[in-house]
Design an enzyme around this catalytic site. Structure first.
Site, PDB file in Angstrom:
ATOM      1  N   SER A 130       0.829  -1.199   0.000  1.00  0.00           N
ATOM      2  CA  SER A 130       0.000   0.000   0.000  1.00  0.00           C
ATOM      3  C   SER A 130       0.873   1.263   0.000  1.00  0.00           C
ATOM      4  O   SER A 130       1.713   1.422  -0.873  1.00  0.00           O
ATOM      5  CB  SER A 130      -0.970  -0.052   1.188  1.00  0.00           C
TER       6      SER A 130
ATOM      7  N   ASP B  21      -5.549  -3.674  -2.899  1.00  0.00           N
ATOM      8  CA  ASP B  21      -4.549  -3.395  -1.862  1.00  0.00           C
ATOM      9  C   ASP B  21      -4.176  -4.666  -1.085  1.00  0.00           C
ATOM     10  O   ASP B  21      -5.044  -5.392  -0.605  1.00  0.00           O
ATOM     11  CB  ASP B  21      -5.127  -2.352  -0.899  1.00  0.00           C
TER      12      ASP B  21
END
Length: 393
Positions: free
Chosen positions: A53, A217
């Protein structure tokens, strides 16, 4: 006869293979940038950078630039994405600062972040079902342009530093790492899309398509690359600086906002102790296998099955220095999308401070280890605290 003796004593952590592990956490990611700046002060040059991320974005900026430009590029990114606000909170009141943070986060949610993401117009619910625009609130096209400007992907693909970022398949739920070492063997290259996939947190951000598969993600499945690093490297001794943005430990909430923040901390924390306990179990199993092999009669020691077991029982030494951002009293569950400039500066300074605290007593860097050890330190307290020590007694 094959030598089945125990491994030679390990080197000290200072001489081990150096790894930087960066967790996800949105706006809190400037803590990692500050930590990296301080690590440079102590001449910590990572051989391997792994991120998820926002950690993937920071990792790409670090790996995708020469050493002398990395901190400047990180500052350029965080200055760009940290939004200016109409006023700065000149107050010592936690309540007033909390109101400022919530207002700042609300502005970010409404207008987006320069160079990172922008709200969809018209909003996602007004787009036809099945279109890419109908599946996320924001458009992340600005992030691609930012990555292409700040990151030299040719440098990443040249393998000057090992680089790994994690994402999750939308359709299978399987976790996948995009690793420049593996890609080199497959004739592939790391690009902006791999970094964007690692940070595509739904429903805010759209999934990213790579080779016909859509990814979200990596923090949805695991918010730290530590397991991947430990699974991939079992030969070289490792010195890992793990920089986390959510703490697994915290006080009992006393309000709805605190409950929301605590839930997010638990959900996205790396659970380093759990990982350490798991690796302790693996360590004990390997030690038992080596002990058993040593008791075998000579006529069995050259059996092919024993050769396989010997390779599986081989163990490197791992030292993890755990840096964790700890929230201020005035922060709430919006802390990971409060991209205010004042917040960015505070987080950056906290990362720098925590590295300097950890390096006050550097004797642990020169402390010989047994070759059968995984040790995890949190040195931001008195500089000597050990979270877990798995050395055999």
């Amino acid at each position: 006869m094959t030598d089945h003796s125990s491994p030679a004593p390990a080197r000290t952590p200072a001489k081990a293979h150096r790894v930087l592990v960066l967790q996800g956490g949105g706006a809190l990611g400037s803590y990692q940038a500050g930590a990296y700046q301080a690590l440079c002060h102590f001449d910590f040059e990572p051989d391997w950078i792994a991120g998820i991320s926002i950690g993937a974005i920071n990792a790409a900026i670090i790996a995708g630039n020469p050493r002398e430009k990395r901190v400047a590029r990180l500052k350029e990114f965080w200055d760009m994405v940290s939004a200016p606000v109409p006023w700065n909170p000149v107050t010592k009141s936690d309540r007033a600062r909390s109101l400022f943070n919530e207002t700042s986060a609300a502005l970010i949610a409404t207008f987006g972040v320069p160079g990172f993401f922008r709200p969809r117009i018209p909003p996602a619910p007004l787009w036809p079902q099945g279109t890419p625009q109908s599946q996320s609130y924001y458009d992340t096209a600005p992030l691609r342009a930012t990555l292409e400007r700040l990151v030299d992907f040719d440098r990443i693909n040249a393998l000057e530093t090992r680089f790994s970022v994690g994402a999750v398949s939308v359709t299978t739920g399987n976790f996948k790492y995009f690793d420049n070492y593996d890609f080199k063997k497959q004739g592939k290259k790391i690009g902006p899309e791999h970094i964007m996939a690692s940070g595509a947190l739904p429903p805010g951000f759209p999934s990213v398509e790579i080779e016909g598969e859509h990814f979200w993600d990596g923090g949805i499945a695991s918010n730290t690359p530590l397991d991947y690093v430990l699974d991939e490297e079992t030969n070289n001794d490792l010195l890992i600086f793990q920089v986390d943005l959510f703490s697994a430990r915290g006080p009992l909430p006393v309000s709805l906002l605190e409950a929301a923040e605590r839930e997010k901390d638990i959900r996205f924390s790396s659970r380093t102790r759990m990982n350490t306990d798991k690796n302790k179990q693996v360590h004990n199993a390997r030690m038992a296998v080596r002990d058993l092999i040593g008791k075998l009669p000579d006529y069995l020691k050259n059996d092919p099955s024993v050769e396989i077991l010997c390779k599986a029982a081989k163990e490197n030494t791992v030292t993890v220095v755990h840096l964790i951002y700890r929230s201020k009293n005035y922060e709430s569950s919006s802390k990971d999308y409060d991209f205010s400039h004042i917040g960015m500066v505070e987080h950056w300074r906290a990362g720098t401070r925590d590295v300097h605290l950890s390096m006050r007593h550097k004797d642990w860097l020169e402390r010989p280890q047994s070759g059968e050890t995984m040790v995890t330190y949190d040195l931001t307290g008195d500089g000597t605290e050990t979270l877990d020590d798995n050395r055999s007694k």
